[in-house]
Each structure stands twice: as structure tokens, then as C-alpha cells.
Motif scaffolding. Structure first.
Motif, PDB file in Angstrom:
ATOM      1  N   ASP A 184       0.853  -1.183   0.000  1.00  0.00           N
ATOM      2  CA  ASP A 184       0.000   0.000   0.000  1.00  0.00           C
ATOM      3  C   ASP A 184       0.888   1.232   0.000  1.00  0.00           C
ATOM      4  OD1 ASP A 184       0.950   0.300   2.649  1.00  0.00           O
ATOM      5  OD2 ASP A 184      -0.770  -0.755   3.470  1.00  0.00           O
ATOM      6  N   GLU A 185       0.275   2.425   0.091  1.00  0.00           N
ATOM      7  CA  GLU A 185       1.067   3.647   0.016  1.00  0.00           C
ATOM      8  C   GLU A 185       2.046   3.786   1.176  1.00  0.00           C
ATOM      9  OE1 GLU A 185      -3.050   4.949   1.631  1.00  0.00           O
ATOM     10  OE2 GLU A 185      -2.186   3.404   0.318  1.00  0.00           O
ATOM     11  N   HIS A 186       1.701   3.251   2.344  1.00  0.00           N
ATOM     12  CA  HIS A 186       2.615   3.313   3.482  1.00  0.00           C
ATOM     13  C   HIS A 186       3.857   2.462   3.236  1.00  0.00           C
ATOM     14  CE1 HIS A 186      -0.317   5.463   5.968  1.00  0.00           C
ATOM     15  NE2 HIS A 186      -1.230   4.682   5.399  1.00  0.00           N
ATOM     16  N   HIS A 187       3.698   1.417   2.483  1.00  0.00           N
ATOM     17  CA  HIS A 187       4.821   0.537   2.167  1.00  0.00           C
ATOM     18  C   HIS A 187       5.848   1.228   1.277  1.00  0.00           C
ATOM     19  CE1 HIS A 187       6.119  -3.741   0.716  1.00  0.00           C
ATOM     20  NE2 HIS A 187       6.901  -3.284   1.660  1.00  0.00           N
ATOM     21  N   LEU A 188       5.433   2.264   0.545  1.00  0.00           N
ATOM     22  CA  LEU A 188       6.373   3.028  -0.285  1.00  0.00           C
ATOM     23  C   LEU A 188       7.447   3.698   0.569  1.00  0.00           C
ATOM     24  CD1 LEU A 188       3.854   4.711  -2.756  1.00  0.00           C
ATOM     25  CD2 LEU A 188       5.489   2.893  -3.307  1.00  0.00           C
ATOM     26  N   LEU A 189       7.095   4.057   1.799  1.00  0.00           N
ATOM     27  CA  LEU A 189       8.044   4.699   2.706  1.00  0.00           C
ATOM     28  C   LEU A 189       8.643   3.714   3.711  1.00  0.00           C
ATOM     29  CD1 LEU A 189       6.110   8.014   3.521  1.00  0.00           C
ATOM     30  CD2 LEU A 189       7.824   7.598   1.739  1.00  0.00           C
ATOM     31  N   ASP A 190       8.146   2.497   3.738  1.00  0.00           N
ATOM     32  CA  ASP A 190       8.604   1.503   4.700  1.00  0.00           C
ATOM     33  C   ASP A 190       8.824   0.179   3.973  1.00  0.00           C
ATOM     34  OD1 ASP A 190       9.218   0.048   6.930  1.00  0.00           O
ATOM     35  OD2 ASP A 190       7.144  -0.122   7.651  1.00  0.00           O
ATOM     36  N   PRO A 191       9.885   0.095   3.162  1.00  0.00           N
ATOM     37  CA  PRO A 191      10.084  -1.092   2.321  1.00  0.00           C
ATOM     38  C   PRO A 191      10.402  -2.358   3.088  1.00  0.00           C
ATOM     39  CG  PRO A 191      11.988   0.364   2.202  1.00  0.00           C
ATOM     40  CD  PRO A 191      10.935   1.101   2.962  1.00  0.00           C
ATOM     41  N   GLY A 192      10.575  -2.266   4.409  1.00  0.00           N
ATOM     42  CA  GLY A 192      10.878  -3.450   5.183  1.00  0.00           C
ATOM     43  C   GLY A 192       9.691  -4.369   5.387  1.00  0.00           C
ATOM     44  N   ARG A 193       8.482  -3.864   5.146  1.00  0.00           N
ATOM     45  CA  ARG A 193       7.283  -4.674   5.326  1.00  0.00           C
ATOM     46  C   ARG A 193       7.134  -5.682   4.177  1.00  0.00           C
ATOM     47  NH1 ARG A 193       2.834  -0.481   5.118  1.00  0.00           N
ATOM     48  NH2 ARG A 193       1.488  -2.304   5.346  1.00  0.00           N
ATOM     49  N   ALA A 194       6.554  -6.813   4.479  1.00  0.00           N
ATOM     50  CA  ALA A 194       6.338  -7.837   3.450  1.00  0.00           C
ATOM     51  C   ALA A 194       5.169  -7.446   2.561  1.00  0.00           C
ATOM     52  CB  ALA A 194       6.070  -9.188   4.107  1.00  0.00           C
ATOM     53  N   ALA A 195       5.265  -7.802   1.278  1.00  0.00           N
ATOM     54  CA  ALA A 195       4.191  -7.505   0.345  1.00  0.00           C
ATOM     55  C   ALA A 195       4.081  -8.625  -0.683  1.00  0.00           C
ATOM     56  CB  ALA A 195       4.450  -6.169  -0.367  1.00  0.00           C
ATOM     57  N   ALA A 196       2.859  -9.016  -0.979  1.00  0.00           N
ATOM     58  CA  ALA A 196       2.641 -10.053  -1.976  1.00  0.00           C
ATOM     59  C   ALA A 196       2.777  -9.460  -3.380  1.00  0.00           C
ATOM     60  CB  ALA A 196       1.245 -10.648  -1.803  1.00  0.00           C
ATOM     61  N   PRO A 197       3.291 -10.237  -4.336  1.00  0.00           N
ATOM     62  CA  PRO A 197       3.399  -9.725  -5.703  1.00  0.00           C
ATOM     63  C   PRO A 197       2.043  -9.641  -6.378  1.00  0.00           C
ATOM     64  CG  PRO A 197       4.023 -12.025  -5.627  1.00  0.00           C
ATOM     65  CD  PRO A 197       3.811 -11.598  -4.205  1.00  0.00           C
ATOM     66  N   GLU A 198       1.935  -8.748  -7.348  1.00  0.00           N
ATOM     67  CA  GLU A 198       0.730  -8.681  -8.169  1.00  0.00           C
ATOM     68  C   GLU A 198       0.765  -9.839  -9.161  1.00  0.00           C
ATOM     69  OE1 GLU A 198      -1.936  -6.665  -8.025  1.00  0.00           O
ATOM     70  OE2 GLU A 198      -1.074  -5.853  -6.193  1.00  0.00           O
ATOM     71  N   ASP A 199      -0.168 -10.769  -9.055  1.00  0.00           N
ATOM     72  CA  ASP A 199      -0.160 -11.976  -9.887  1.00  0.00           C
ATOM     73  C   ASP A 199      -0.785 -11.689 -11.247  1.00  0.00           C
ATOM     74  OD1 ASP A 199      -2.638 -11.532  -8.839  1.00  0.00           O
ATOM     75  OD2 ASP A 199      -3.065 -13.629  -8.388  1.00  0.00           O
ATOM     76  N   ASP A 200      -0.037 -10.934 -12.049  1.00  0.00           N
ATOM     77  CA  ASP A 200      -0.513 -10.498 -13.358  1.00  0.00           C
ATOM     78  C   ASP A 200      -1.817  -9.745 -13.241  1.00  0.00           C
ATOM     79  OD1 ASP A 200      -0.166 -10.065 -16.039  1.00  0.00           O
ATOM     80  OD2 ASP A 200      -1.249 -11.853 -16.638  1.00  0.00           O
ATOM     81  N   ALA A 201      -1.954  -8.990 -12.173  1.00  0.00           N
ATOM     82  CA  ALA A 201      -3.101  -8.111 -11.962  1.00  0.00           C
ATOM     83  C   ALA A 201      -4.425  -8.841 -12.065  1.00  0.00           C
ATOM     84  CB  ALA A 201      -3.060  -6.940 -12.935  1.00  0.00           C
TER      85      ALA A 201
END
Length: 327
Positions: A18-35
Motif C-alpha cells: 500500500d502507500e505506506h509501504h512506499l516509505l517503509d520497504p521493510g514490510r512484506a508484500a505479496a506480488p501482483e499476480d498479473d493483476a
């Protein structure tokens, strides 16, 4: 001039939650599975449109906007390059006889904006900007201008760039670096429209500046702001008073037309925190050779100043500010 406020945000970016993750790259994020090819309405569309549709659906989830009075503005420089290359290949092998009439609309440079409008029934102005790396911030300006001119009460602004095979080849030919695969959507509204539906403004578009020279673009965007700037979203040094600097291209790679919209999304995350009341986003290249945005695109420089909408002594009710005070 009546300002614009940002009331919503949605992202569909590989590796970003999410937008907060843009400033906090240490958080885990799932990949976009071909949208989400399997989602309704996405299956036969190009990747840029699928990413943009997913980001917009997230931004507009539970939101009711005036469909006849909502504009769609898309910023993308390479959006449907894969479709264009596909059509060229087909024509080269089979001539135009090999083209499917059902696929011809996908060739339009405005195809993504059109799909977004159809998906949500939005019948306001429908625009695509492809003005280089300044394109995303230019889109923010044009959305604000449409609202100020009374052409729309709300605007959906999307920055999108896909990582497709044709895009990868193009970047490789120009000294390829990591590149963005994703989309960001912001919802802009006039203060009256946001107040009428009880929406909470998250940022005010305070000022926009554009110039051939980087320092001049920054000066135009900040000259009417009396206070400090808490965050600068850009690459390379500027003569401003930013306490912190974040370069999204260093993390996401070349963002092209999506850069400015992603910067404004990151600004929302910063303004959600207590502290300074202003964020400056800068994108573009002034031709000095520094290539500060990592793209080397000599399209000039654009800057947007976003300010905190609530608890600000200058704009007490959270709906004030002059989006062109420094134009």
C-alpha cells in the motif's frame, strides 16, 4: 482558485502492499499476480489496463462518486506498447487481414482511461498524458485544473507502467535498469464534493510548478508556502528545506509516467504521520546531465507541493490552499 483534495488511494504494484509501504520497504508484500487475470472484466485486456483497473477498484471500493461529473486522467508512456508491437507483428506476417476487429480499440493510446471509465460508469473528461517522467505530476495538475474550472467535481488519476516483454526490450536498448510493474490510483475531489459526501481529505494539492530548469520548477511550487517541507520525493539534490528525501526510482526502478502519481501516494503516507505539514514531489530532467530521476528524459521538470489538510493553521478547515499559487 478552488483547491483539490486527495481523498482516496489504491495501488497495484509488484512488491508493494500500500502507500505506506512506499516509505517503509521493510514490510512484506505479496506480488501482483498479473493483476488478476481471473477477475471479472480483466481477462482480455493489456497488462497496463489490468493493473490500472485493479488499482482503481481498490481506490474506489465503497466510494460513491458522481458518475456524470467524474474525470479519468491516466499517465502512461509505455502502457499499451505490447499491443502495438503485437499488431505490428501480425500485420508483418498476415497483413491487416490477420487483425481482429474486436482488438482494434486496444490500439488506442487512451485505451486504459477508456476501460476505467467503462468499469465505473464515469462520464466526465477522459484524458491520457504521455509527457515523459513529468507525466504523473502533470496529470495531478490537469485534474486540479478540471476541478477548478468546474469541468468535474471529482477526478480519478492513475499512473501506470507495465513490465512487459516489449518494455523490457526498449529499456535494454537504452541501458536497461530495473523498472516498475504496477499502477497507482488517486481520487481527487473539490472541497465541496468531498464535504458533501463526508470524505476525509488526506492531502491538499497546494501548488504546481513546471519549468525547463529544476530549481525554477521547485521555486514555483514552493514560493507561496511559508513553512518547512517535511519530505522531498525526488532524486538528486535540490536547494529546498526538506528534512528527509525519498527516491522511489531507487527502489522501484524506472517508473516513467507512473512516477509522479506514486510520489503523491507516498506523500499521503507521510502526511498521515504527525509532524511537518508539507511534502514536495519532483520529477523530470532539466538536461544538465545528472538524470536525477534515473530516466534521462529531457522533458523538463515538474514539482507538486502537497500539504496536510487537517490541523493546519493556514488552511484551518482542511479544504483550503491555492493549487496554482506558484504557477
Amino acid at each position: 482558485m478552488t483547491p483539490a483534495v486527495i481523498t482516496g488511494c489504491g495501488l497495484a504494484v509488484t512488491g508493494v502492499a500500500d502507500e505506506h509501504h512506499l516509505l517503509d520497504p521493510g514490510r512484506a508484500a505479496a506480488p501482483e499476480d498479473d493483476a488478476g487475470r481471473g477477475e471479472i472484466g480483466l481477462r482480455h485486456k493489456d497488462r497496463a489496463s489490468r493493473l490500472a483497473l485493479r488499482a482503481t477498484r481498490r481506490a474506489l471500493y465503497g466510494v460513491t462518486l458522481p458518475t456524470s461529473d467524474t474525470a479519468v486522467i491516466v499517465s502512461s508512456n509505455l502502457g499499451n506498447l505490447d499491443t502495438v508491437c503485437e499488431f505490428v507483428d501480425i500485420i508483418g506476417k498476415e497483413t491487416v487481414i490477420g487483425l481482429s476487429p474486436m482488438r482494434v480499440p486496444h490500439m488506442s493510446s487512451n485505451v486504459t482511461a477508456g476501460w476505467l471509465a467503462l468499469d465505473h460508469g464515469l462520464r466526465g473528461p477522459n484524458i491520457t498524458l504521455s509527457s515523459g517522467t513529468t507525466s504523473g505530476l502533470d496529470a495531478m495538475f490537469w485534474a486540479t485544473a478540471l476541478l477548478a474550472a468546474g469541468r468535474a467535481a471529482a477526478a480519478v488519476v492513475v499512473g501506470v507502467e507495465p513490465d512487459t516483454a516489449p518494455v523490457a526490450r526498449l529499456h535494454a536498448e537504452h541501458g536497461g535498469t530495473p523498472r516498475l510493474d504496477g499502477a497507482a490510483c488517486l481520487v481527487l475531489e473539490s472541497p465541496a464534493q468531498a464535504r458533501a459526501r463526508g470524505a476525509r481529505p488526506r492531502a491538499v494539492i497546494h501548488a504546481y510548478g513546471r519549468a525547463a530548469d529544476r530549481a525554477e520548477a521547485v521555486r514555483r511550487a514552493t514560493r507561496a508556502w511559508p513553512g518547512p517541507i517535511g519530505l522531498r520525493l525526488a532524486a538528486g539534490p535540490d536547494s529546498d528545506t526538506a528534512a528527509s528525501t525519498v527516491d522511489l526510482t531507487a527502489r522501484l526502478g524506472r517508473c516513467s509516467g507512473a512516477l509522479g502519481v506514486l510520489q503523491c501516494a507516498a506523500a499521503l503516507a507521510w502526511l498521515d504521520r504527525p509532524g511537518h505539514d508539507a511534502v514536495l514531489a519532483v520529477a523530470g530532467d532539466d538536461g544538465t546531465g545528472g538524470q536525477p530521476d534515473g530516466e534521462g528524459d529531457p522533458s523538463g521538470v515538474a514539482a507538486v507541493l502537497l500539504t496536510r489538510p487537517a490541523g493546519n493553521a493556514t488552511y484551518g478547515d482542511g479544504f483550503g490552499g491555492d493549487p496554482h499559487g506558484a504557477a
